[in-house]
Scaffold this motif. Structure first.
Motif, short mmCIF file in Angstrom:
data_model
loop_
_atom_site.label_atom_id
_atom_site.label_comp_id
_atom_site.label_asym_id
_atom_site.label_seq_id
_atom_site.Cartn_x
_atom_site.Cartn_y
_atom_site.Cartn_z
N THR A 266 -29.65 67.65 20.10
CA THR A 266 -29.24 68.68 19.15
C THR A 266 -29.79 68.32 17.77
O THR A 266 -29.63 67.18 17.32
N VAL A 267 -30.42 69.28 17.11
CA VAL A 267 -31.08 69.03 15.83
C VAL A 267 -30.25 69.64 14.70
O VAL A 267 -30.02 70.85 14.66
N LEU A 268 -29.78 68.78 13.78
CA LEU A 268 -29.09 69.19 12.56
C LEU A 268 -29.74 68.44 11.40
O LEU A 268 -29.75 67.21 11.38
N HIS A 269 -30.26 69.18 10.43
CA HIS A 269 -31.02 68.57 9.33
C HIS A 269 -30.11 68.24 8.14
O HIS A 269 -29.20 69.00 7.82
N GLY A 270 -30.43 67.14 7.50
CA GLY A 270 -29.73 66.77 6.27
C GLY A 270 -28.86 65.55 6.45
O GLY A 270 -28.42 65.21 7.55
N GLY A 271 -28.59 64.90 5.35
CA GLY A 271 -27.75 63.71 5.37
C GLY A 271 -28.56 62.44 5.45
O GLY A 271 -29.76 62.44 5.72
N THR A 272 -27.89 61.33 5.18
CA THR A 272 -28.52 60.02 5.18
C THR A 272 -27.62 59.03 5.91
O THR A 272 -26.42 58.96 5.64
N ALA A 273 -28.18 58.29 6.84
CA ALA A 273 -27.43 57.27 7.56
C ALA A 273 -27.27 56.02 6.72
O ALA A 273 -27.89 55.87 5.66
N ALA A 274 -26.42 55.09 7.18
CA ALA A 274 -26.18 53.86 6.44
C ALA A 274 -27.43 53.03 6.26
O ALA A 274 -27.58 52.30 5.27
N ASP A 275 -28.37 53.13 7.21
CA ASP A 275 -29.62 52.38 7.10
C ASP A 275 -30.68 53.10 6.27
O ASP A 275 -31.83 52.65 6.17
N GLY A 276 -30.31 54.25 5.70
CA GLY A 276 -31.25 55.00 4.87
C GLY A 276 -32.07 56.04 5.60
O GLY A 276 -32.82 56.78 4.96
N SER A 277 -31.96 56.11 6.91
CA SER A 277 -32.74 57.08 7.67
C SER A 277 -32.18 58.48 7.49
O SER A 277 -30.98 58.67 7.25
N ALA A 278 -33.06 59.48 7.59
CA ALA A 278 -32.65 60.87 7.39
C ALA A 278 -32.19 61.50 8.70
O ALA A 278 -32.46 60.99 9.79
N ASP A 279 -31.49 62.62 8.58
CA ASP A 279 -31.01 63.41 9.71
C ASP A 279 -30.23 62.58 10.73
O ASP A 279 -30.56 62.54 11.92
N PRO A 280 -29.16 61.90 10.29
CA PRO A 280 -28.42 61.04 11.23
C PRO A 280 -27.68 61.82 12.32
O PRO A 280 -27.28 61.23 13.32
#
Length: 303
Positions: A266-280
């Motif tokens: 499932t693809v949901l765009h936006g946000g930042t994970a704790a490791d800095g990666s996008a689209d968590p």
């Protein structure tokens, strides 16, 4: 993926066993069908709607804006939920605990067509729509821990995400007779999933506000205009299998009941994970459906 392969192997074995009963020939030709069922989505992506600071839609952006924050503060004061002398403005309100979101059981409806050959094999193409609600609750308090009236030291607030998913499924099908009236149908195929984020709402003291970002990441203060909303979803993909028991309706088609399992991204765009990666919140997960399919008829266009 190993789970899909294992299930598929077991289903093929079951099909081979069922095929030993060849008391009636399989139906052949083109069929049109409609289906409906209960849908269970993976919760791997539900926290997209949690309103956390690193998400595309945040509670703080609305809560601490001049425009909506003042409305929320006034609403709580009018309801007697907070003490205006202790919590002097919306800037003193803060989220002390974010929600752990989950998807409610939803529904999936669709239309499709299939073609069956005399060997019992065939193919199907299906278009399905699922409308999902992700729900949770967060706790609101003051920045100094005082001023919330009532027995609890915080205000419990609801949060909701609305989402649509369109599935386009293409599968290889195998049908085997179980008795004069019953067949076993097995499907194994691939799926494209288009996800559309419809809304993200918070409920505070009985009032409702949207936190869906239509301000291009800016605070929705006075003088800040809204923008045309751009869908925060996208197109994912996956594989699926299904097993159905079919009851034949002579001269009409069939009624089928069964189970479908998706392993899908499932693809949901936006946000930042704790490791800095996008689209968590773009993630793989298991999806399940229990449903009924109504086949309108069979039409043998190819002999």
């Amino acid at each position: 993926m190993k789970r899909i392969v294992l299930i598929a192997t077991l289903l093929i074995a079951a099909s081979a066993t069922a095929s030993a009963d060849d008391g009636k020939p399989p139906s052949t030709g083109l069929s049109f069908f409609a289906n409906a069922g209960a849908f269970w989505a993976s919760n791997n992506t539900a926290n997209f709607y949690s309103g956390r600071p690193d998400n595309p839609n945040t509670i703080d952006r609305v809560l601490h804006s001049n425009f909506f924050g003042q409305q929320i503060w006034q609403h709580l004061a009018n309801q007697g939920a907070i003490s205006p002398s202790s919590i002097g403005s919306y800037s003193n309100l803060q989220v002390v605990e974010y929600p752990d979101m989950y998807y409610r059981i939803s529904y999936q409806i669709g239309l499709g067509l299939r073609y069956d050959y005399a060997s019992g094999f065939g193919w199907l193409l299906r278009f399905d729509l699922a409308r999902l609600n992700a729900i949770g609750a967060f706790n609101l308090s003051s920045d100094n821990g005082t001023g919330v009236l009532g027995s609890d030291p915080y205000i419990r607030c609801g949060i909701l995400g609305n989402e649509e998913r369109i599935h386009i499924d293409l599968a290889l099908s195998k049908t085997a007779p179980l008795s004069d009236a019953l067949d076993l149908e097995l499907n194994l195929g691939v799926s494209l999933i288009n996800t559309k984020v419809k809304d993200n709402l918070i409920e505070v003291g009985g009032g409702t506000w949207s936190i869906l970002d239509v301000w291009d990441g800016q605070s929705p203060d006075y003088g800040v205009g809204s923008y045309e909303y751009i869908n925060q979803g996208g197109i994912g993909y996956g594989v699926f299998m299904s097993a159905l028991v079919s009851y034949s309706l002579p001269g009409m088609g069939a009624i089928k009941a069964g189970y479908t399992c998706y392993q899908a991204k499932t693809v949901l765009h936006g946000g930042t994970a704790a490791d800095g990666s996008a689209d968590p919140y773009t993630a793989w997960g298991w999806q399940h459906m229990l449903g009924i399919r109504f086949e309108l008829n069979n039409f043998s266009f190819i002999k």
